[in-house]
Design a protein around this motif. Structure first.
Motif, mmCIF file in Angstrom:
data_model
loop_
_atom_site.group_PDB
_atom_site.id
_atom_site.type_symbol
_atom_site.label_atom_id
_atom_site.label_comp_id
_atom_site.label_asym_id
_atom_site.label_seq_id
_atom_site.Cartn_x
_atom_site.Cartn_y
_atom_site.Cartn_z
ATOM 1 N N ASN A 54 0.949 -1.385 -0.141
ATOM 2 C CA ASN A 54 -0.048 -0.065 -0.077
ATOM 3 C C ASN A 54 0.861 1.485 -0.086
ATOM 4 O O ASN A 54 0.238 2.326 0.112
ATOM 5 C CB ASN A 54 -0.985 0.054 1.359
ATOM 6 N N ALA A 108 -5.701 11.926 -4.197
ATOM 7 C CA ALA A 108 -6.214 11.135 -3.017
ATOM 8 C C ALA A 108 -4.956 10.601 -2.183
ATOM 9 O O ALA A 108 -4.929 10.602 -1.169
ATOM 10 C CB ALA A 108 -7.328 10.032 -3.241
ATOM 11 N N PRO A 140 -13.447 4.104 -2.674
ATOM 12 C CA PRO A 140 -13.712 4.035 -1.404
ATOM 13 C C PRO A 140 -12.413 3.749 -0.500
ATOM 14 O O PRO A 140 -12.143 4.262 0.704
ATOM 15 C CB PRO A 140 -14.719 3.085 -1.036
ATOM 16 N N VAL A 141 -11.540 2.667 -1.097
ATOM 17 C CA VAL A 141 -10.500 2.445 -0.226
ATOM 18 C C VAL A 141 -9.465 3.677 -0.223
ATOM 19 O O VAL A 141 -8.814 4.090 0.845
ATOM 20 C CB VAL A 141 -9.666 1.388 -0.821
ATOM 21 N N LEU A 161 -10.071 6.738 -0.659
ATOM 22 C CA LEU A 161 -10.651 8.091 -0.083
ATOM 23 C C LEU A 161 -10.878 7.907 1.449
ATOM 24 O O LEU A 161 -10.591 9.072 2.134
ATOM 25 C CB LEU A 161 -12.010 8.342 -0.701
ATOM 26 N N GLU A 162 -11.062 6.756 1.843
ATOM 27 C CA GLU A 162 -10.744 6.333 3.329
ATOM 28 C C GLU A 162 -9.716 6.540 3.793
ATOM 29 O O GLU A 162 -9.205 7.291 4.853
ATOM 30 C CB GLU A 162 -11.271 5.123 3.573
ATOM 31 N N ALA A 163 -8.590 6.103 3.059
ATOM 32 C CA ALA A 163 -7.078 6.117 3.664
ATOM 33 C C ALA A 163 -6.681 7.654 3.575
ATOM 34 O O ALA A 163 -5.748 8.090 4.495
ATOM 35 C CB ALA A 163 -6.210 5.301 2.632
#
Length: 379
Positions: free
Chosen positions: A185, A246, A373-374, A376-378
């Motif tokens: 990541n 992002a 979603p992954v 933007l959440e991170a």
């Protein structure tokens, strides 16, 4: 204030030959460099690096296996015909020849040097013409690629604590780079490419999104044949650009292959300098430290035009849409009749364009559902 930029080019890039019938011609590097020179982009723009240190085995072993490197060196040491298909070496696609390892190492070291210049020397942009070997795997040559320079360079950035976006706009999926960071990541890989349903390397679909900690950090936008300028810009604007923002990387590494161009002999996209320039300008506007590498392109003049445009944009130089007279004379002697640097924006025929647009809309919708979603959440 002008950006601090570096161009990495060596005359040795053209010292080898993959074969008269092979589609990859090393003369592309000299073509690009001579066009840059003709536009005045060499002597007084940025800094030219023609000599730089070669990396050692330890750096290569960060991705490639020792067995593969040993075989690559062995085959490189002689002009005797050799092959070992376990390692992808010696076939028509990935021929072996004397000096192969040295040539591959020269290009790979150039990309690592570009990363070092950005990470340690305060360069805003560093561009290695002879980089972009995105198909090389850990233990196998593939797609004209023997050492994966982008992976090795990104590993050097990770070792410095950097978070990296790798953006690939070559017509072929950057499968080797995706493979290297599929569970990581710290690296967001984004590839805009011709669909693997019918096109090499047969990978790069929307459902390839990473695994483990890397889930959501591999992004693929497969494009149907006849994708044109407007659709290419749409894919970048609606997928790549917001995801780069992002992720907010420390460094962006881009593979700038010119085989997306509509006159490329091996591909089926309908891109021109219009959308290529658009994407480069938007990348520069991000003001993220930038490592750029060359990549594919099987029409030498397309490659020269694309990379001269790129280097011009990186240095905020507006180039004349007409090729310089000195360069026209050079290419005329080689059988080229071209006189223009820039193409008009191109639209594909309506029936095939609608199919490409529909496929792109479906891809964007799937990516928004699985990837956005992954990240933007991170963020």
């Amino acid at each position: 204030m002008p950006l601090k930029t570096a161009l990495i080019y060596s005359s040795r890039f053209g010292n080898f030959n993959l074969g008269a019938e092979h589609p990859f011609h090393v003369q592309r590097y000299q073509f690009a460099f001579e066009l840059m020179r003709a536009y005045g982009l060499i002597d007084h723009i940025g800094r030219l690096f023609q000599d730089y240190p070669l990396i050692d085995d330890q750096a290569l072993l960060g991705f490639h296996s020792s067995e593969y490197l040993q075989k690559l060196k062995e085959f490189s040491a002689t002009s005797e015909p050799r092959a070992d298909f376990r390692f992808g070496l010696g076939d028509v696609e990935n021929p072996v020849f004397e000096g192969l390892y040295d040539w591959a190492l020269l290009g790979t070291s150039g990309t690592v040097e570009a990363a070092r210049l950005v990470a340690e020397e305060g360069y805003d942009i560093a561009f290695n013409l002879a980089g972009g070997w995105h198909h090389a795997h850990r233990s196998k040559a593939s797609g004209f690629s023997y050492l994966n320079d982008s992976v090795i360079a990104i590993n050097s950035l990770l070792a410095r604590g950097k978070r990296v976006v790798y953006l690939d706009i070559d017509a072929h999926h950057g499968d080797g780079v995706q493979e290297a960071f599929f569970s990581d990541n710290r690296v967001l890989t984004i590839s805009l490419h011709e669909s693997g349903v019918y096109f090499f390397p047969g990978t790069g679909f929307e459902n390839e999104i990473g695994t483990g900690k890397g889930t959501g950090y591999a992004v693929n936008v497969p494009l149907l044949a006849h994708t044109d300028d407007a659709l290419f810009m749409k894919a970048f604007d609606e997928v790549a650009y917001p995801l780069i923002a992002a992720f907010d990387p420390d460094v962006i590494v881009t593979q700038l292959g010119a085989d997306t161009f509509r006159t490329d002999p091996l591909t089926n996209l309908e891109i021109t300098t219009h959308s290529y320039s658009y994407i480069l300008r938007k990348l520069k506007a991000l003001r993220i430290p930038w490592v750029a590498v060359g990549g594919g392109g099987y029409d030498n003049l397309n490659v020269a035009r694309a990379w001269a445009i790129a280097w011009g944009i990186m240095n905020s130089v507006e180039l004349s849409p007409r090729l310089p007279d000195s360069f026209v004379r050079l290419i005329s002697s080689l059988g080229y009749g071209n006189k223009m640097l820039l193409d008009a924006m191109h639209w594909a025929e309506e029936d095939v364009r609608i199919q490409a647009l529909d496929a792109l809309e479906r891809s964007i919708a799937q990516i928004r559902k699985s990837i956005f979603p992954v990240l933007l959440e991170a963020a």
